[in-house]
Design an enzyme around this catalytic site. Structure first.
Site, short mmCIF file in Angstrom:
data_model
loop_
_atom_site.label_atom_id
_atom_site.label_comp_id
_atom_site.label_asym_id
_atom_site.label_seq_id
_atom_site.Cartn_x
_atom_site.Cartn_y
_atom_site.Cartn_z
N TYR A 165 56.51 -2.19 26.39
CA TYR A 165 56.04 -3.44 25.89
C TYR A 165 56.97 -3.85 24.75
O TYR A 165 57.76 -4.72 24.75
CB TYR A 165 54.86 -3.71 25.78
CG TYR A 165 54.38 -5.02 25.31
CD1 TYR A 165 54.28 -6.18 25.97
CD2 TYR A 165 54.06 -5.21 23.97
CE1 TYR A 165 54.10 -7.14 25.45
CE2 TYR A 165 53.81 -6.45 23.38
CZ TYR A 165 53.90 -7.60 24.26
OH TYR A 165 53.52 -8.83 23.84
N LYS A 222 60.09 -6.53 24.17
CA LYS A 222 60.20 -7.54 23.08
C LYS A 222 61.25 -7.51 22.04
O LYS A 222 61.84 -8.58 21.80
CB LYS A 222 58.73 -7.71 22.56
CG LYS A 222 57.71 -8.03 23.37
CD LYS A 222 57.85 -9.64 24.15
CE LYS A 222 56.63 -10.12 24.90
NZ LYS A 222 57.16 -11.28 25.45
#
Length: 278
Positions: free
Chosen positions: A152, A156
């Protein structure tokens, strides 16, 4: 009274009820914008359905055809798109040495390639008008990545990098690009992350860490997490400025992780080992 032809048309992805996108849709509508709230499935939009200030549109950011079709519908209905908010995203928890690559690919397809699909679709339209704003929703966690959510935070971090490049590349066409970096915001992220986690395999090397890994699914959803409505109101005020900033961060832990970013790796590692039990 401002006519509809003068109101900004704002398209937001990932507007399922309980999430940041849902709160942003409400805040932009309250700021007298024409809001296009998009979701993969219309039934997940909740209270935005039926709101006269909001136009609901199905859009799956992982599908080229869905992106093109949704954007075409919006331009046909409103004649333009002034602001795009790339908010749709998914969380992913698991140790990088054992997490299925298919899960990592799904995260990047949604969190990185999803925004790129919509950007590439909308930029010709904005460039033709010499006007537009693109807001990419990153994460403060990408500044100081810790254990158990590497896929994750990597997605990002990639989005942050793409946003920085886009800001320079799109400037000649009158398009502003804004890196929106939430801290720990109260939303449905923890619940959806926990649901995704149930599809992970049983860990082998990391079985002794299973409880700590599972706890990472809702780490951002503590009692001190910033309400999504507060975050949305602050964000809308910034985005609608005539000259918005290149970077805007707000929310619980944003200052702490910003400080961690500048600390030596040995100090960061020590803090994370204590906090996240690795």
């Amino acid at each position: 009274m401002v006519s509809d032809s003068e109101k900004p048309v704002v398209l937001i992805t990932g507007c399922s009820e309980g999430g940041i996108g849902h709160a942003l849709a409400g805040a932009f509508a309250a700021a007298d914008c024409l809001v296009v709230a998009t979701v993969r499935s219309r039934k997940s939009v909740g209270t935005l359905e039926g709101d006269p200030r909001v136009f609901v549109q199905e859009l799956d950011v992982s599908s080229d055809e869905s992106v093109r079709s949704a954007l075409s519908n919006v331009i046909h209905r409103f004649g333009r798109v002034d602001v795009v908010v790339n908010n749709a995203g998914i969380h992913c928890v698991g140790p990088l040495a054992e997490i299925p690559l298919s899960a990592v690919e799904r995260v990047f397809d949604t969190n990185v390639y999803g925004p790129m699909r919509l950007i590439q679709a909308v930029v010709p339209h904005m460039a033709s008008r010499k006007k537009g704003k693109i807001v990419n929703v990153g994460s403060i966690a990408a500044l100081a990545p810790g254990p158990w959510a590497g896929a994750y935070t990597a997605s990002k971090a990639a989005l942050h990098a793409l946003t920085d490049s886009l800001r320079l590349e799109l400037r000649p066409f009158g398009i502003d690009v804004i890196n929106l970096v939430p801290g720990a915001i109260k939303s449905n992220l923890g619940a959806t992350s926990a649901a995704n986690y149930t599809r992970m395999p049983e860990w082998k090397l990391y079985k002794p860490f299973a409880d700590a890994i599972r706890a990472r699914t809702d780490y951002s959803q503590g009692l001190r997490s910033t309400p999504s409505e507060d975050f949305a109101a602050k964000t809308v005020a910034v985005v609608l400025r005539e000259k918005p900033p290149a970077w805007f961060t707000y929310g619980h832990l944003s200052t702490v992780l910003g400080i961690l970013y500048h600390l030596p790796s040995s100090v960061k590692d020590f803090i994370y080992r204590k906090a996240l039990k690795c």
